[in-house]
Scaffold this active site. Structure first.
Site, short mmCIF file in Angstrom:
data_model
loop_
_atom_site.label_atom_id
_atom_site.label_comp_id
_atom_site.label_asym_id
_atom_site.label_seq_id
_atom_site.Cartn_x
_atom_site.Cartn_y
_atom_site.Cartn_z
N HIS A 1 35.46 37.56 114.09
CA HIS A 1 35.71 36.28 114.75
C HIS A 1 34.56 35.92 115.67
CE1 HIS A 1 40.20 36.05 113.85
NE2 HIS A 1 39.60 35.01 113.33
N ARG B 1 40.87 30.55 100.24
CA ARG B 1 41.42 31.89 99.94
C ARG B 1 42.68 32.06 100.79
NH1 ARG B 1 35.56 33.31 100.06
NH2 ARG B 1 35.03 34.28 98.09
N ARG C 1 43.66 28.44 96.36
CA ARG C 1 43.77 29.47 95.33
C ARG C 1 45.02 30.29 95.61
NH1 ARG C 1 39.28 34.03 94.90
NH2 ARG C 1 40.21 34.72 96.86
N GLU D 1 36.42 34.08 86.08
CA GLU D 1 35.86 35.24 86.77
C GLU D 1 35.69 36.42 85.83
OE1 GLU D 1 37.56 35.47 91.07
OE2 GLU D 1 39.20 34.92 89.75
N ASN E 1 31.19 35.98 91.86
CA ASN E 1 31.27 37.31 92.49
C ASN E 1 31.95 38.29 91.54
OD1 ASN E 1 30.36 35.83 94.64
ND2 ASN E 1 32.31 35.81 95.73
N ASP E 2 33.08 37.86 90.99
CA ASP E 2 33.77 38.73 90.04
C ASP E 2 33.17 38.64 88.64
OD1 ASP E 2 35.77 40.29 91.32
OD2 ASP E 2 36.84 38.44 91.79
N ARG F 1 31.40 45.39 92.87
CA ARG F 1 30.67 44.50 93.78
C ARG F 1 30.58 45.05 95.20
NH1 ARG F 1 34.98 39.41 94.05
NH2 ARG F 1 34.30 39.01 96.16
N CYS G 1 32.09 28.62 92.71
CA CYS G 1 32.44 28.96 94.10
C CYS G 1 32.11 30.38 94.49
CB CYS G 1 33.92 28.65 94.35
SG CYS G 1 35.03 29.65 93.35
#
Ligand code: PEP
Ligand code: MG
Length: 610
Positions: free
Chosen positions: A204, A311, A347, A447, A470-471, A481, A518
């Site tokens: 954060h 997400r 998603r 993906e 990414n996937d 990954r 994305c």
């Protein structure tokens, strides 16, 4: 405890060696100032016992401390000017109100007759331990949020308060770790940099630093042993370097780097409110990836045309029971209202593998979680949890443009099952007489290689497709990954990846289905031309990457981007592809590559500057 005074920045302190260390650049920029060391003492807790007759009094003492801590955060919230930082503090207050936390502590007090401090420590340690073991950085970072709150409540139990940190103007705050409350309060001070020993991209503190545009570098282990308040210090959060007590030539060099970076930022930010339209008129939609609520402000601030990937996993964290339809509805309604008139692509939950959850007990049995019961596979098994989310989203869509995106689709049979679940959710709402939007676009993530190969078939049944590189890279090249030992094989320009992306955009064009991308590739300025040249017309990325990518698109023409993509598609080896792309992009956008992409991950290096 906090200590500090301020001096003008000068040359290296007489006779004391300068020191340069590398870490993770978490908020870009260059800050040159005077160190202000923050040393929050760790409150030590001893185990105490109580007699049964005092159990209820102890429970009340604990409840009063929680109320006190929530009140303190409320005061902090009121003092900070920036709207989004308030969201972070609000999230912390919600964590303190969590029923699981209070029930767990009160149970221990009553059953084991132990003091509230010790009981609180035990409950939060179990939560932190689970989070610390997570593969995904985002979940690991949440453990420090819990630790900060534990400290705050412990202090309240002792009748103490955690006071604000007030660095002087021109200070570089140096700390082991900073809580979001500490960092948000800097908004009122003129801090020019932040250095911490721990923490990463998704802490954060990093999010607050980014939205306040304070250069910050994390992961500088042992920095507190070598820096003292008043030391001149440089925070180069472009290359992730911190220099303590720089010599005159280093100082002059970094002054120049800072000025160059600031000028570049000024130029890029000037286009902030303009759309990403290439020289030939092609419009590339730039949207934001959002992993936590607090990033919504950053998405708006950086000029995102909505959210291309929301997400939702964090809604499932630290819970004993899954979020209800009502929880999903309220949450999503609030998000779409805040981003209107832009759309938000939610998603559905992508839990499992690197995104752990306590809600389903499967992890221990899985030898290969990335290939296991994750994401949509889990949603189809945990149908009630899935249907509750779908119903909540369908209802929220009444309040603004909302799209539903299904992750990790492998092929037609899974897509059919997922679409049947959407239809069932609609039917349930119909029967219950609830208002919901009937025309919510439903799309899929591409993906897996199987999905990319079948994109022409899948496209006939969906409203949009979004490539999750990414996937896709992980599964196509068979590299975990998150495994640093094979990270060198994670090469987005591998010809196999480029061909798969091309197949998907071609399938989308053939069936009139929009295709976005994305994965992290979208945020890297080295890949912008290739991706647009391959036919991607929408890119979704972490918000702070948007201005640089927009600037590249606005300076480019579709023809040159397509030419590069075609040239690269024709090569046989990943090395040749990389060479062609980097050479072209460096020649045209050297500054963007240097400032916009940069190294963002820790390199363990420590050396003396001569
Ligand atoms: C992806 O896989 O590219 C993606 C965007 O999803 P995540 O990173 O959340 O797995
Ligand atoms: Mg993914």
């Amino acid at each position: 405890m906090v200590s500090g005074n301020s001096e003008a920045v000068g040359a290296a302190a007489d006779g004391v060696a300068a020191l340069e260390r590398s870490g993770i650049a978490v908020s870009p920029g260059v800050g040159i100032g005077v160190a202000f060391v923050v040393d929050r003492q760790h409150l030590h807790v001893r185990k105490t016992h109580i007699v049964r007759a005092d159990a209820e009094t102890e429970v009340h003492r604990f409840r009063a401390a929680i109320t006190k801590a929530i009140e303190q955060l409320e005061h902090i919230k009121k003092r900070i000017p920036h709207g989004e930082h308030r969201q972070i503090i609000k999230a912390q207050q919600l964590m303190l109100r969590d029923r699981d936390l209070s029930t767990g502590v009160e149970k221990l007090i009553r059953e084991e007759l132990i003091g509230a401090e010790w009981a609180l420590g035990r409950v939060t340690e179990v939560i932190c331990e689970t989070l610390r073991k997570a593969d995904h950085e985002y979940f690991r970072e949440r453990s420090s949020d819990i630790a900060f709150l534990t400290q705050r409540v412990t202090a309240a139990l002792r009748g103490e308060a955690v006071g604000p940190i007030t660095p002087p103007a021109g200070a570089v705050v140096v700390a082991h770790e900073l809580s979001p409350a500490d960092t948000a309060e800097f908004a009122r001070c003129d801090v020019v940099g932040i250095v911490t020993e721990t923490g990463g991209q998704t802490s954060h503190a990093a999010i607050v630093a980014r939205s306040m545009e304070i250069p910050a570098v994390s992961g500088i282990e042992g920095v507190l042993d070598v820096v003292e308040t008043g030391d001149p210090i440089i925070v180069d959060a472009i290359s992730g370097v911190v220099v303590v007590r720089p010599g005159p030539s280093a100082l002059a060099q970094w002054n120049e780097t800072r000025d160059r970076y600031d000028q570049f930022e000024d130029r890029v930010q000037r286009e902030h409110g303009l759309p990403a339209i290439a020289q030939d008129g092609t419009h590339i939609t730039l949207r934001a990836n959002v992993s936590i609520d607090e990033e919504i402000g950053s998405a708006r601030f950086h000029g995102a045309e909505g959210v291309g990937l929301y997400r939702t996993e964090f809604l499932f964290m630290n819970r004993e029971i899954p979020p209800s339809e009502e929880d999903h509805y309220r949450y999503a309604k609030d998000v779409v209202r805040r981003l209107k008139p832009y759309p938000v692509v939610f998603r559905t939950f992508d839990l499992g593998s690197d995104k752990p959850t306590k809600l389903v007990d499967f992890a221990a049995r899985e030898a290969n979680p990335a290939l296991g019961l994750r994401s949509l596979r889990l949603a189809l098994r945990e149908r009630e949890m899935f249907l509750a989310q779908l119903r909540g989203l369908l209802r929220a869509a009444v309040h603004g443009p909302l799209k539903i995106m299904l992750p990790l689709i492998s092929g037609m049979s899974e897509l059919r099952q997922a679409l049947a679940a959407v239809a069932e959710a609609q039917e349930q709402l119909e029967i219950a007489g609830m208002a919901y939007a009937q025309d919510v676009p439903v799309g899929i993530m591409i993906e897996m290689p199987s999905a990319a190969l079948m994109a022409d078939v899948l496209a006939k049944h969906v409203d949009f497709m979004s490539i999750g590189t990414n996937d896709l890279i992980q599964y196509t090249l068979a590299i975990d990954r998150h495994n640093e030992h094979v990270a060198y094989l994670y090469r987005p320009l591998h010809p196999a990846i480029l061909r798969l992306i091309k197949m998907v955009t071609a399938a989308g064009r053939e069936h009139g289905v929009p295709v976005s991308l994305c994965g992290e590739m979208a945020a890297d300025p080295r890949y912008t031309w290739v991706l647009v040249g391959l036919g991607v017309r929408e890119l979704s990325m972490h918000p702070s990457a948007i201005p640089v990518i927009k600037n590249i698109i606005r300076a480019s023409g579709l023809e040159e981007m397509t030419e590069l993509a075609e040239r690269v598609l024709a090569v046989e080896d990943v090395g040749d592809a990389e060479q062609a792309v980097i050479a072209t992009m460096r020649a045209r956008f050297g500054e963007h590559l240097q400032h916009g992409g940069g190294q963002r991950f820790a390199v363990e290096r420590s050396e003396e500057v001569p």
